[in-house]
Design a protein around this motif. Sequence first.
Motif, PDB file in Angstrom:
ATOM      1  N   LYS A  60      88.890  86.339 -20.949  1.00  0.00           N
ATOM      2  CA  LYS A  60      90.048  85.659 -21.524  1.00  0.00           C
ATOM      3  C   LYS A  60      90.634  84.683 -20.521  1.00  0.00           C
ATOM      4  O   LYS A  60      90.279  84.696 -19.340  1.00  0.00           O
ATOM      5  CB  LYS A  60      91.112  86.685 -21.938  1.00  0.00           C
ATOM      6  CG  LYS A  60      90.643  87.693 -22.988  1.00  0.00           C
ATOM      7  CD  LYS A  60      91.740  88.692 -23.310  1.00  0.00           C
ATOM      8  CE  LYS A  60      91.287  89.708 -24.353  1.00  0.00           C
ATOM      9  NZ  LYS A  60      92.330  90.716 -24.652  1.00  0.00           N
ATOM     10  N   LYS A  61      91.548  83.873 -20.999  1.00  0.00           N
ATOM     11  CA  LYS A  61      92.283  82.973 -20.112  1.00  0.00           C
ATOM     12  C   LYS A  61      93.688  83.505 -19.914  1.00  0.00           C
ATOM     13  O   LYS A  61      94.350  83.914 -20.871  1.00  0.00           O
ATOM     14  CB  LYS A  61      92.331  81.555 -20.693  1.00  0.00           C
ATOM     15  CG  LYS A  61      90.992  80.835 -20.637  1.00  0.00           C
ATOM     16  CD  LYS A  61      91.128  79.379 -21.054  1.00  0.00           C
ATOM     17  CE  LYS A  61      89.798  78.659 -20.909  1.00  0.00           C
ATOM     18  NZ  LYS A  61      89.899  77.220 -21.274  1.00  0.00           N
ATOM     19  N   GLY A  85      95.785  79.540 -17.419  1.00  0.00           N
ATOM     20  CA  GLY A  85      94.582  78.887 -17.914  1.00  0.00           C
ATOM     21  C   GLY A  85      93.326  79.275 -17.147  1.00  0.00           C
ATOM     22  O   GLY A  85      92.256  78.707 -17.388  1.00  0.00           O
ATOM     23  N   LYS A  86      93.447  80.249 -16.264  1.00  0.00           N
ATOM     24  CA  LYS A  86      92.300  80.695 -15.480  1.00  0.00           C
ATOM     25  C   LYS A  86      91.509  81.743 -16.258  1.00  0.00           C
ATOM     26  O   LYS A  86      92.082  82.622 -16.874  1.00  0.00           O
ATOM     27  CB  LYS A  86      92.775  81.277 -14.147  1.00  0.00           C
ATOM     28  CG  LYS A  86      91.652  81.680 -13.222  1.00  0.00           C
ATOM     29  CD  LYS A  86      92.204  82.224 -11.913  1.00  0.00           C
ATOM     30  CE  LYS A  86      91.097  82.670 -10.983  1.00  0.00           C
ATOM     31  NZ  LYS A  86      91.624  83.228  -9.707  1.00  0.00           N
ATOM     32  N   THR A  87      90.187  81.599 -16.218  1.00  0.00           N
ATOM     33  CA  THR A  87      89.330  82.555 -16.918  1.00  0.00           C
ATOM     34  C   THR A  87      89.244  83.854 -16.126  1.00  0.00           C
ATOM     35  O   THR A  87      88.893  83.850 -14.943  1.00  0.00           O
ATOM     36  CB  THR A  87      87.915  81.983 -17.111  1.00  0.00           C
ATOM     37  OG1 THR A  87      88.002  80.777 -17.881  1.00  0.00           O
ATOM     38  CG2 THR A  87      87.022  82.980 -17.833  1.00  0.00           C
TER      39      THR A  87
END
Length: 429
Positions: A245-246, A250-252
């Motif tokens: 998920k992010k 916004g980081k995976t």
Amino acid sequence: MPAPQKLSRRSLLVASAVVSSLALTAPVAAAKPSPPASPPATPPAKMSTVGGARLGLPGTQVNLAGGVPVLPKDVTARSWVVADAESGEVIAAHNAHWRLAPASTLKMLFADTVLPKFPRTLKHKVVPSDLAGLGSGSSLVGIKEDETYTVHDLWLGVFLRSGNDAVRVLSAMNGGAEATVKEMNEHAEELQALDTHAVSPDGYDAAGQVSSAYDLTLIARSGLQKKDFREYCSTVTAKFPGGTKKDKKGKTVRKSFEIQNTNRLLSGDSDLPVYQGIAGVKNGNTTNAGATFTGVAERNGRVLLVTVMHPEKKEHNEVYKETARLFDWGFKAAGKAQPVGDLVPPKGAEEAGSQPGSNASGEAGGAGGSGGAETGSKPVASSAAGDGASGIGVALGITGGVLVLLGAGAFLVNRRWPLPDLVRRRTRP
């Protein structure tokens, strides 16, 4: 014929053997019967005699001589077996060869067949077709499409959560469910588990899918020859990869979640304490099969296998409660009660034993690869902690070699599979 002399449990090689030990465990040759369309209401009048003539009789088989405790009265299972995991002696049994639906205990056969094929570090990205064939209401560990898992992750899902999704992915890696089921049935025949017929790789209810308390005990004993099998079936809790998920930035990210073993003798429950000395193996429960369970436990140097199928009493955790009662009885009766039968060796072991002078060597149950059986004099330490899995770790340091040296390079298979140590780790408080 008297039983072979009892050997030290720390002995990794049998000091001597006689050909007659194989004769004690030789099954009656018979064609494998066609599986019934549905479980019968009562046991057949005649059943398989693999392991001994008394095991083919309906009803309870036990030798209650002086000093042998009376069997517990509150055991309602349609079929059960109590056996010594080392010697293979069946101490007592009830309808041992009654062919019944096995539920997820069949995953022991799946694991014993497939586990040696893939290294635990191998990674696999799941595609939609990998999860085809999952039955409605299947037990799941939470496999996600387009996510990558290690083989180690997948086996934790199989053993701890009885995840049919993990079984399906591993089956896909193994050439598909149909090919895997074919291999399972071939392996069952090699083990002389002739009551067993697999239809689905995960034990999900299917017409004609059957096993027996005797066979499940035999299969468990074979699986326990493998280090990885012992580790997975004895692990209480582990971390399992979730979905990618992010985060808010916004980081995976991909987080893990905790899974717990559904074997309640191993993990405990509100109405059931952890059983003293428990070290695996596998549970199951479906609409058709009801509850089934095979467990292995050690107490005072004695290691027993108990299988319970289809308790008629429907109380919560009944299959585990009845298993615990049979374990308690077995530990008191072992060494006092004369056996009523034996757990037979695999066909390959018997064939090797029939050729003195050959240089045959191998592993019980056809083990190989990273999950193969191992030999040596050291007890095996658990690797669970290093893999993020906590629990008992490696439950049984079973020597994989069932071949013994009889001088001048001659080998003979002995029916005894020594278990030198039970090395256990408890979960952290």
